[in-house]
Design a protein around this motif. Structure first.
Motif, PDB file in Angstrom:
ATOM      1  N   PHE A 259      54.989  28.703  10.651  1.00  0.00           N
ATOM      2  CA  PHE A 259      55.160  27.157  10.637  1.00  0.00           C
ATOM      3  C   PHE A 259      53.725  26.530  10.975  1.00  0.00           C
ATOM      4  O   PHE A 259      53.083  25.806  10.047  1.00  0.00           O
ATOM      5  N   ASP A 260      53.316  26.574  11.991  1.00  0.00           N
ATOM      6  CA  ASP A 260      51.941  26.212  12.320  1.00  0.00           C
ATOM      7  C   ASP A 260      51.283  26.942  13.665  1.00  0.00           C
ATOM      8  O   ASP A 260      51.435  26.655  14.728  1.00  0.00           O
ATOM      9  N   PRO A 261      50.709  28.340  13.191  1.00  0.00           N
ATOM     10  CA  PRO A 261      50.288  29.338  14.239  1.00  0.00           C
ATOM     11  C   PRO A 261      48.929  28.643  14.833  1.00  0.00           C
ATOM     12  O   PRO A 261      48.688  29.151  15.898  1.00  0.00           O
ATOM     13  N   THR A 262      48.356  27.519  14.240  1.00  0.00           N
ATOM     14  CA  THR A 262      47.278  27.188  15.205  1.00  0.00           C
ATOM     15  C   THR A 262      47.509  26.472  16.688  1.00  0.00           C
ATOM     16  O   THR A 262      46.766  26.286  17.350  1.00  0.00           O
ATOM     17  N   LEU A 263      48.864  26.284  16.779  1.00  0.00           N
ATOM     18  CA  LEU A 263      49.373  25.864  18.122  1.00  0.00           C
ATOM     19  C   LEU A 263      49.552  26.891  18.942  1.00  0.00           C
ATOM     20  O   LEU A 263      49.747  26.557  20.226  1.00  0.00           O
ATOM     21  N   VAL A 264      49.554  28.166  18.500  1.00  0.00           N
ATOM     22  CA  VAL A 264      49.769  28.965  19.557  1.00  0.00           C
ATOM     23  C   VAL A 264      48.638  29.782  19.869  1.00  0.00           C
ATOM     24  O   VAL A 264      47.624  30.128  19.255  1.00  0.00           O
ATOM     25  N   GLU A 265      48.454  29.762  21.305  1.00  0.00           N
ATOM     26  CA  GLU A 265      47.472  30.667  21.753  1.00  0.00           C
ATOM     27  C   GLU A 265      47.768  31.844  22.280  1.00  0.00           C
ATOM     28  O   GLU A 265      48.940  32.274  22.667  1.00  0.00           O
ATOM     29  N   THR A 266      46.641  32.786  22.701  1.00  0.00           N
ATOM     30  CA  THR A 266      47.050  34.304  23.151  1.00  0.00           C
ATOM     31  C   THR A 266      45.915  34.581  24.064  1.00  0.00           C
ATOM     32  O   THR A 266      44.789  34.430  24.236  1.00  0.00           O
ATOM     33  N   PHE A 267      46.695  35.018  25.314  1.00  0.00           N
ATOM     34  CA  PHE A 267      46.139  35.688  26.364  1.00  0.00           C
ATOM     35  C   PHE A 267      46.584  37.135  26.606  1.00  0.00           C
ATOM     36  O   PHE A 267      47.775  37.260  26.470  1.00  0.00           O
ATOM     37  N   ILE A 268      45.668  37.936  26.831  1.00  0.00           N
ATOM     38  CA  ILE A 268      46.037  39.411  27.290  1.00  0.00           C
ATOM     39  C   ILE A 268      45.581  39.839  28.684  1.00  0.00           C
ATOM     40  O   ILE A 268      44.407  39.592  29.013  1.00  0.00           O
ATOM     41  N   ALA A 269      46.692  40.448  29.301  1.00  0.00           N
ATOM     42  CA  ALA A 269      46.213  41.174  30.676  1.00  0.00           C
ATOM     43  C   ALA A 269      45.876  42.592  30.503  1.00  0.00           C
ATOM     44  O   ALA A 269      46.676  43.201  29.628  1.00  0.00           O
ATOM     45  N   VAL A 270      44.779  42.901  30.528  1.00  0.00           N
ATOM     46  CA  VAL A 270      44.329  44.338  30.494  1.00  0.00           C
ATOM     47  C   VAL A 270      44.661  45.287  31.677  1.00  0.00           C
ATOM     48  O   VAL A 270      43.753  44.616  32.433  1.00  0.00           O
ATOM     49  N   THR A 271      45.338  46.319  31.444  1.00  0.00           N
ATOM     50  CA  THR A 271      45.113  47.090  32.694  1.00  0.00           C
ATOM     51  C   THR A 271      44.977  48.621  32.404  1.00  0.00           C
ATOM     52  O   THR A 271      44.174  49.206  33.243  1.00  0.00           O
ATOM     53  N   ARG A 272      44.874  49.068  31.250  1.00  0.00           N
ATOM     54  CA  ARG A 272      44.548  50.139  30.866  1.00  0.00           C
ATOM     55  C   ARG A 272      44.111  50.402  29.258  1.00  0.00           C
ATOM     56  O   ARG A 272      44.771  50.661  28.372  1.00  0.00           O
ATOM     57  N   VAL A 273      42.733  50.017  29.087  1.00  0.00           N
ATOM     58  CA  VAL A 273      42.196  50.092  27.806  1.00  0.00           C
ATOM     59  C   VAL A 273      40.819  50.679  28.018  1.00  0.00           C
ATOM     60  O   VAL A 273      39.965  50.209  28.835  1.00  0.00           O
ATOM     61  N   ARG A 274      40.667  51.909  27.406  1.00  0.00           N
ATOM     62  CA  ARG A 274      39.610  52.651  27.727  1.00  0.00           C
ATOM     63  C   ARG A 274      38.169  51.841  27.360  1.00  0.00           C
ATOM     64  O   ARG A 274      38.407  50.980  26.132  1.00  0.00           O
ATOM     65  N   GLU A 275      37.194  51.737  28.042  1.00  0.00           N
ATOM     66  CA  GLU A 275      35.975  50.765  28.003  1.00  0.00           C
ATOM     67  C   GLU A 275      35.958  49.523  27.952  1.00  0.00           C
ATOM     68  O   GLU A 275      35.328  48.686  27.284  1.00  0.00           O
ATOM     69  N   LEU A 276      37.252  48.959  28.427  1.00  0.00           N
ATOM     70  CA  LEU A 276      37.430  47.417  28.608  1.00  0.00           C
ATOM     71  C   LEU A 276      37.864  47.110  29.931  1.00  0.00           C
ATOM     72  O   LEU A 276      38.857  47.840  30.511  1.00  0.00           O
ATOM     73  N   GLU A 277      37.014  46.229  30.641  1.00  0.00           N
ATOM     74  CA  GLU A 277      37.286  46.242  31.912  1.00  0.00           C
ATOM     75  C   GLU A 277      38.666  45.599  32.252  1.00  0.00           C
ATOM     76  O   GLU A 277      39.166  44.766  31.738  1.00  0.00           O
TER      77      GLU A 277
END
Length: 509
Positions: A373-391
């Motif tokens: 429909f219009d994905p430009t309106l959707v934002e994405t945030f990511i909570a990272v707890t267990r990804v190797r080499e990523l704080e």
């Protein structure tokens, strides 16, 4: 600053938020004597079985039927059975909140297809089409869709409806959010299954609701159309069409008065309906005071002190003729428990590449500009707890740059458990992905109908994440129930960003 009245869709969103202090009152006990069936039945009408077309080597004499059969099966077919003592539970290709499956699929055809003209309902349990109306109806479909150009040269369309009570029985008024997310999952499957079987899905969200409901002989109090998909046959030169806009705006309702609990779902759906009187040369007849807020800056969350991580374009290989993609569509399952182990940075990059950068899959035969429909309106945030080499921390995902920008430094493991209504999935996942949207901006652009578009697009993105995770051997599960305002507060997400959907990803236990 003057008081700004909420539109009905905004009012619905505020009224259906979960909060720790009110969750117990919102969770009414289930009336098992009124549990709805997840299937529609038609005692009359010709039945066309599609099962034989799923068998290898069968259906070559009827290729159009074969392709449609396999597309429907990959979209919403039964892919697993849980043998409960009282009655078996049938799992489908598209996930559904609580396994309630509120969506129905109808197939409409013209006179000049291999399939007789008419209106069909997809009987999921039997993998069959039942002809509910034996007559030419394409011109009525075109009129209801305000002469969308994709219908001019295509010959088959899918119409996706929602049977409201199937979800409202368990989730009450908040069910409308989950219904739209579920239909977004289904639309994600349609788009990908179409690629596999030489169709292209042209999504249509702008239609006159009452005309569409009348066309399908629906009781609008019980069931309503949410999306139309024109299926272009790519084996016909004349049906290789350009992309078209999928959306039209509705009016925005501010004069709605008091709405009782239990009536909010239907009020929100009704307010987002499109009528022919709403349209004047394709423009919205809305309140003249409704102004769209300014767009966010391109440099969003480029903090000088914040960690910025450029991701690789890691590609999943779907094999010849997309065979691995079809297998993934049929094997996907919602994960019930994570092991708490870490995932790799490249796995996270692959998830985001598949969901947000379809152009990188053009060489494998996937549509580089899939129909949303219009994905430009959707934002994405990511909570990272267990990804190797990523704080650890909460990151904003900048889609264009394919970059993570850290907005909060912390391990949110216990807070995620709380935010996801104390579901262990939130605590034990490696990453928790939040889809959000600025409701004020979206409604200024598309009226109250934006609420449908946002949730269906979030569900569509969520399904692409589901499939990518499955292909990578990861566990994945969507969450539609969360403490809305607390998500923003704890993760540092701006308060104007309404949380639409959560996808958890990690190593399955």
């Amino acid at each position: 600053m003057g008081f700004q009245q909420l539109s009905l869709a905004q009012h619905y969103h505020e009224r259906t938020k979960y909060a720790p202090e009110t969750l117990a009152q919102q969770a009414a006990p289930l009336d098992w004597s009124r549990q709805p069936s997840p299937y529609k039945t038609y005692p009359l009408g010709s039945v066309f079985s599609l099962k034989s077309f799923l068998e290898p080597g069968k259906g070559a004499a009827h290729p159009y039927w074969q392709r449609l059969s396999r597309l429907l099966y990959c979209t919403y077919g039964i892919t697993g059975v849980v043998p409960y003592p009282d009655q078996p539970f049938y799992m489908r290709a598209a996930p559904s909140a609580g396994g309630l499956y509120p969506a129905e699929i109808y197939v409409l055809t013209r006179n000049d297809t291999a399939i007789p003209a008419g209106i069909y309902n997809y009987q999921v349990k039997d993998h069959a089409l039942v002809q509910v109306w034996q007559s030419y109806c394409w011109s009525a479909l075109e009129a209801a869709c305000l002469w969308h150009p994709a219908l001019e040269r295509t010959h088959i369309a899918l119409v996706v409806t929602a049977v409201f009570y199937r979800s409202a029985w368990r989730y009450g008024d908040r069910a409308y959010r989950r219904i739209c997310l579920d239909i977004g999952h289904l639309l994600g499957n349609v788009e990908l299954a179409a690629n596999i079987h030489d169709f292209r899905a042209h999504l249509i969200g702008g239609f006159v609701d009452a005309q569409m409901n009348e066309l399908l002989y629906l009781d609008p109090e019980q069931e309503g159309v949410l999306a139309v998909v024109a299926l272009a046959n790519l084996l016909e030169v004349g049906e290789n069409l350009s992309t078209f806009p999928a959306v039209l705006p509705s009016a925005t309702c501010y004069d709605y008065g008091a709405i009782a609990s239990g009536e909010l779902l239907r009020a929100c759906h009704g307010a987002s309906a499109l009528t022919s009187s709403d349209m004047i040369y394709g423009m919205q007849t809305a309140s003249p005071s409704a102004k769209e807020p300014p767009a966010p800056p391109a440099s969003k969350y480029k903090f000088p002190f914040g960690l910025r991580v450029s991701l690789s374009k890691t590609i999943i290989h779907w094999e010849t003729h997309l065979a691995a993609l079809q297998q993934t569509l049929l094997q996907r399952r919602s994960t019930r428990q994570y092991s708490g182990q870490a995932i790799e940075m490249d796995q996270l990059a692959a998830l985001l590449t598949f969901a947000y950068h379809p152009q990188d899959y053009r060489d494998q035969g996937l549509d580089e500009c899939p129909s949303f429909f219009d994905p430009t309106l959707v934002e994405t945030f990511i909570a990272v707890t267990r990804v190797r080499e990523l704080e650890e921390g909460c990151y904003y995902y900048a889609v264009a740059e394919h970059e993570l920008r850290q907005i909060r430094f912390k391990n949110f493991q216990e807070q995620l458990h709380f935010l996801c209504l104390n579901q262990d999935l939130g605590r034990d996942a490696a990453v928790v992905i939040f889809h959000t949207a600025n409701l004020e901006r979206a409604i200024a652009r598309y009226g109250d109908r934006a609420y449908r578009y946002l949730h269906m697009d979030a569900g569509h993105l969520g399904q692409r994440l589901n499939l990518a995770a499955t292909a990578l051997g990861l566990g994945v599960s969507g969450i539609g129930g969360f403490f809305d305002d607390q998500v923003n507060d704890l993760l540092g997400i701006p308060p104007e960003e309404a949380v639409l959907y959560i996808t958890t990803v990690g190593k399955a236990a």
